[in-house]
Design an enzyme around this catalytic site. Structure first.
Site, short mmCIF file in Angstrom:
data_model
loop_
_atom_site.label_atom_id
_atom_site.label_comp_id
_atom_site.label_asym_id
_atom_site.label_seq_id
_atom_site.Cartn_x
_atom_site.Cartn_y
_atom_site.Cartn_z
N VAL A 10 0.69 -1.50 -0.33
CA VAL A 10 -0.06 -0.07 -0.09
C VAL A 10 1.39 1.48 -0.42
O VAL A 10 0.93 2.24 -1.06
CB VAL A 10 -0.90 -0.05 1.38
CG1 VAL A 10 -1.88 1.61 1.50
CG2 VAL A 10 -2.12 -1.20 1.25
N LYS B 244 -14.22 0.30 4.99
CA LYS B 244 -13.62 -0.96 4.73
C LYS B 244 -13.60 -1.90 5.07
O LYS B 244 -13.78 -2.84 4.22
CB LYS B 244 -11.99 -0.63 5.44
CG LYS B 244 -11.11 -1.24 4.95
CD LYS B 244 -10.74 -0.99 2.96
CE LYS B 244 -9.81 -2.04 2.74
NZ LYS B 244 -9.27 -2.56 1.44
N ASN C 95 -14.86 -5.46 2.28
CA ASN C 95 -14.14 -6.61 2.30
C ASN C 95 -14.57 -7.63 2.88
O ASN C 95 -14.79 -8.93 2.80
CB ASN C 95 -12.72 -6.21 3.55
CG ASN C 95 -11.60 -5.76 2.63
OD1 ASN C 95 -11.45 -5.92 1.31
ND2 ASN C 95 -10.54 -6.36 2.91
N ILE D 52 -17.76 -14.19 -7.81
CA ILE D 52 -18.37 -15.58 -7.44
C ILE D 52 -18.51 -16.46 -8.52
O ILE D 52 -19.41 -17.86 -8.76
CB ILE D 52 -20.02 -15.06 -8.05
CG1 ILE D 52 -20.01 -14.77 -9.87
CG2 ILE D 52 -21.34 -14.19 -7.23
CD1 ILE D 52 -21.27 -14.84 -9.90
N CYS E 127 -5.68 -9.78 3.60
CA CYS E 127 -7.45 -8.51 3.65
C CYS E 127 -7.92 -9.18 4.70
O CYS E 127 -8.27 -9.48 4.73
CB CYS E 127 -7.19 -7.84 2.45
SG CYS E 127 -5.68 -6.68 2.36
N LYS F 239 -7.70 -11.64 7.28
CA LYS F 239 -8.06 -10.68 8.95
C LYS F 239 -8.75 -10.00 8.67
O LYS F 239 -8.97 -9.74 9.39
CB LYS F 239 -6.12 -10.23 8.81
CG LYS F 239 -6.19 -9.05 7.81
CD LYS F 239 -5.13 -8.00 8.25
CE LYS F 239 -4.68 -7.41 6.92
NZ LYS F 239 -5.69 -5.73 7.13
N1 LIG Z 1 -1.86 -5.35 0.15
C1 LIG Z 1 -3.84 -4.98 -0.04
O1 LIG Z 1 -3.78 -5.09 -0.77
C2 LIG Z 1 -4.00 -3.77 0.79
C3 LIG Z 1 -5.21 -3.43 -0.03
C4 LIG Z 1 -5.65 -2.45 1.55
C5 LIG Z 1 -5.53 -1.68 2.14
N2 LIG Z 1 -4.22 -2.62 3.67
C6 LIG Z 1 -4.09 -2.59 4.24
O2 LIG Z 1 -3.01 -1.57 4.15
C7 LIG Z 1 -2.21 -2.02 5.41
C8 LIG Z 1 -0.42 -2.48 4.74
O3 LIG Z 1 -1.08 -3.35 3.88
P1 LIG Z 1 0.89 -3.88 3.52
O4 LIG Z 1 0.21 -4.78 2.38
O5 LIG Z 1 1.08 -2.15 2.30
O6 LIG Z 1 1.83 -4.51 4.62
P2 LIG Z 1 2.79 -4.68 4.01
O7 LIG Z 1 3.12 -5.92 5.18
O8 LIG Z 1 2.90 -4.83 2.32
O9 LIG Z 1 3.82 -3.57 4.48
C9 LIG Z 1 3.65 -2.69 5.55
C10 LIG Z 1 5.27 -1.73 6.27
O10 LIG Z 1 5.15 -1.26 6.55
C11 LIG Z 1 6.80 -1.56 7.71
N3 LIG Z 1 6.58 -0.64 9.07
C12 LIG Z 1 6.68 -1.76 9.72
N4 LIG Z 1 6.55 -0.92 11.24
C13 LIG Z 1 6.77 0.35 10.04
C14 LIG Z 1 7.18 1.83 11.37
N5 LIG Z 1 6.70 2.30 12.38
N6 LIG Z 1 7.51 2.98 10.30
C15 LIG Z 1 7.56 3.14 9.22
N7 LIG Z 1 7.47 1.31 8.88
C16 LIG Z 1 6.92 0.32 9.18
C17 LIG Z 1 6.95 -2.83 7.48
O11 LIG Z 1 7.84 -2.43 7.51
C18 LIG Z 1 6.33 -2.97 6.21
O12 LIG Z 1 7.32 -2.39 4.57
C19 LIG Z 1 -2.54 -3.21 6.40
O13 LIG Z 1 -3.38 -2.48 7.21
C20 LIG Z 1 -3.47 -3.69 5.37
O14 LIG Z 1 -4.72 -4.29 5.72
C21 LIG Z 1 -3.53 -3.35 2.10
#
Ligand SMILES: NC(=O)c1ccc[n+]([C@@H]2O[C@H](COP(=O)([O-])OP(=O)(O)OC[C@H]3O[C@@H](n4cnc5c(N)ncnc54)[C@H](O)[C@@H]3O)[C@@H](O)[C@H]2O)c1
Length: 478
Positions: free
Chosen positions: A11, A210, A214, A256, A266, A269
């Site tokens: 993201v 959100k 989902n 479907i 996502c 969880k």
């Molecule tokens: N992946 C998806 O398709 C998607 C879509 C919509 C929403 N989300 C939501 O977005 C959020 C992030 O998801 P993601 O898939 O990008 O996660 P990810 O695990 O790919 O990335 C998270 C990053 O945050 C970093 N991080 C952790 N603590 C930190 C800090 N204190 N300072 C700076 N960086 C830090 C980690 O090292 C990691 O690189 C989640 O809440 C997820 O549910 C994800």
């Protein structure tokens, strides 16, 4: 605008690259030094179509930078996004420690007013918590700086993330202050030109939206998988049913597709977290619990079919070819992927796996070093190599490259012509004609080649069987 993004994962990177691409000056922060080093070395640590080009272009233009230095990040952004992970706790609730750590850091380092935006998927009430943390840290420093906390959940789909971000269906913004809304309007204006896509609401409703989205999508998938399981037992072809119901515009065709279950970072969880939110509020979310339970069971369906076909006791020592490891096509993400449930069940039964995925091989190497070392998992160069001498082919992910393979080659390389298709990407009639024993999801019994026909000329209950006179047709249900 000067924008800072904490978290350079799926993201954070997509958000950062897209904001930079429309002219903002973006700093991406992560605590993972190796990740930031790779990004600064021109490498992109995740696979997302178009992302590497976009990051490269904007780095060269000087609009996108990567650092582990939180102070630089906090000073840089007038708007600070939190895009860190929110993994599940044991009990299914969201682990907010990373979100809270960023809020603490921002509160400890900010020297000027900031708009802090929660882009991570977070339970209702998290914006209030972030606000309280910022207040606490500022108070400890004897400072009184304005800070708006905005909720802006992300709806991008891995595999189509850039397109989703650049041309969003909707931009949800939750803010209880006029300033927060105004800043978000300005930042999102380039993505909002064609028609107004911004939906402004209160913070808690935005956070909830959100999860609602989902949970709805996961419900559609589990609903269809439940029907597929019933269909299979009563001689019904779920693919006909899918089209039959999808043609109703109130239902629609998307989400479907029957299959071997949903995965990813996502849906699993978020459904669990919403269940927990409900439980904490004293409400038993029956439907959400069922959505999750149906999915957990669905992830075992491929293994059950394999065990029935070969006999569970006969799996030890056999090798299975697995095509597709990522939880869906066009991503390398294997978090909660159905492929993992299958592979782990095969190992538990004493079988070996030869796997191929167009993008997730690195991730598989990272997840299963032990099994690779002891030979239970062999990661293959290509689809064909995975097939060699395997007892059967199992398809877990519907990558485009798996849709029209050379069936002759598959037959030649497999020890037996058996296919378990967890995504129904092949046509059972064609499979039977090609001489395969083919199992899909919700298609009735396996469709089998003519050699296995019963005396009366067709396979009972089989879908897409070939009649003994060689003419393909749908066999009547027994
Ligand atoms: N992946 C998806 O398709 C998607 C879509 C919509 C929403 N989300 C939501 O977005 C959020 C992030 O998801 P993601 O898939 O990008 O996660 P990810 O695990 O790919 O990335 C998270 C990053 O945050 C970093 N991080 C952790 N603590 C930190 C800090 N204190 N300072 C700076 N960086 C830090 C980690 O090292 C990691 O690189 C989640 O809440 C997820 O549910 C994800």
């Amino acid at each position: 605008m000067h924008v800072t993004i904490f978290g350079s994962g799926y993201v954070g990177l997509v958000t950062g690259a897209c904001f930079a691409d429309v002219g903002n000056d973006v700093a991406c922060i992560d605590i993972d030094r190796a990740r930031i080093d790779r990004l600064n070395g021109g490498e992109v640590p995740i696979y997302e179509p178009g992302l590497a080009e976009m990051i490269g272009r904007n780095r060269r233009a000087g609009r996108l930078s990567f650092t582990t230095d939180a102070k630089t990040g906090v000073d840089h952004g007038e708007v600070i996004f939190i895009a860190v992970g929110t993994p599940p706790n044991e009990d299914g609730s969201s682990d907010l420690r990373y979100v809270e750590a960023v809020a603490t850091t921002v509160g400890q380092l900010m020297e000027a007013p900031k708009v802090v935006v929660n882009k991570s998927t977070v339970p209702v009430g998290t914006a209030d918590r972030v606000h309280a943390i910022l207040d606490r840290e500022l108070r400890a420093r004897g400072l009184d700086l304005t800070h708006d906390v905005v909720s802006n959940p992300e709806f991008l789909k891995e595999g189509a993330a850039i397109d989703d971000f650049m041309k969003p269906d909707r931009i949800v913004v939750g803010s209880d202050t006029a300033h927060g809304i105004e800043v978000m309007r300005e930042l999102y204006a380039p993505f909002n030109r064609n028609h107004g896509r911004m939906l402004v609401m209160d913070v808690r409703s935005s956070e909830f939206t959100k999860y609602a989205a989902n949970a709805m999508l996961a419900t559609k998938i589990s609903f269809m998988n439940e029907l597929a399981n019933i269909a299979e037992r009563v001689g019904v072809d779920i693919e006909h049913v899918r089209i039959g119901i999808g043609s109703d515009p109130r239902i629609g065709y998307s989400f479907i597709y029957p299959g071997c279950g949903y995965g990813g970072s996502c849906f699993p969880k978020d459904v669990r977290s919403l269940e927990r939110t409900a439980a904490e509020a004293g409400y038993d979310a029956l439907l959400l619990r069922a959505v999750e339970a149906v999915n957990d069971r669905q992830k075992q369906v491929l293994f059950a079919k394999i065990a029935t076909h070969f006999g569970e006791a006969n799996l030890a020592g056999r090798t299975f070819a697995v095509w597709g490891l990522s939880f869906k096509p066009n991503t390398d993400d294997m978090r909660e992927a159905p492929s993992r449930a299958l592979i782990e069940a095969l190992w538990a039964a004493g079988a070996r796996v030869q796997a191929y995925d167009p993008e997730a091989m690195g991730e598989a190497r990272r997840l299963y070093p032990e099994q690779i070392a002891d030979g239970r998992l062999v990661l293959c160069e290509n689809e064909d190599e995975a097939l060699r001498w395997a007892a059967a082919l199992v398809i877990c992910t519907e990558w485009r490259a798996f849709r029209a393979p050379d069936y002759e080659v598959i037959k030649e390389l497999l020890a037996e012509p058996v296919i378990f298709d967890g995504r129904n990407i092949h046509d059972p009639e064609r499979m039977a004609r090609e001489g395969f024993t083919y199992y899909g999801i919700g298609l009735g019994e396996a469709s089998t080649p003519p050699a296995l026909h019963t005396q009366d000329g067709y396979v009972r209950g089989a879908v897409g069987a070939v009649y003994s006179d060689g003419i393909a047709g749908r066999a009547p249900a027994s």
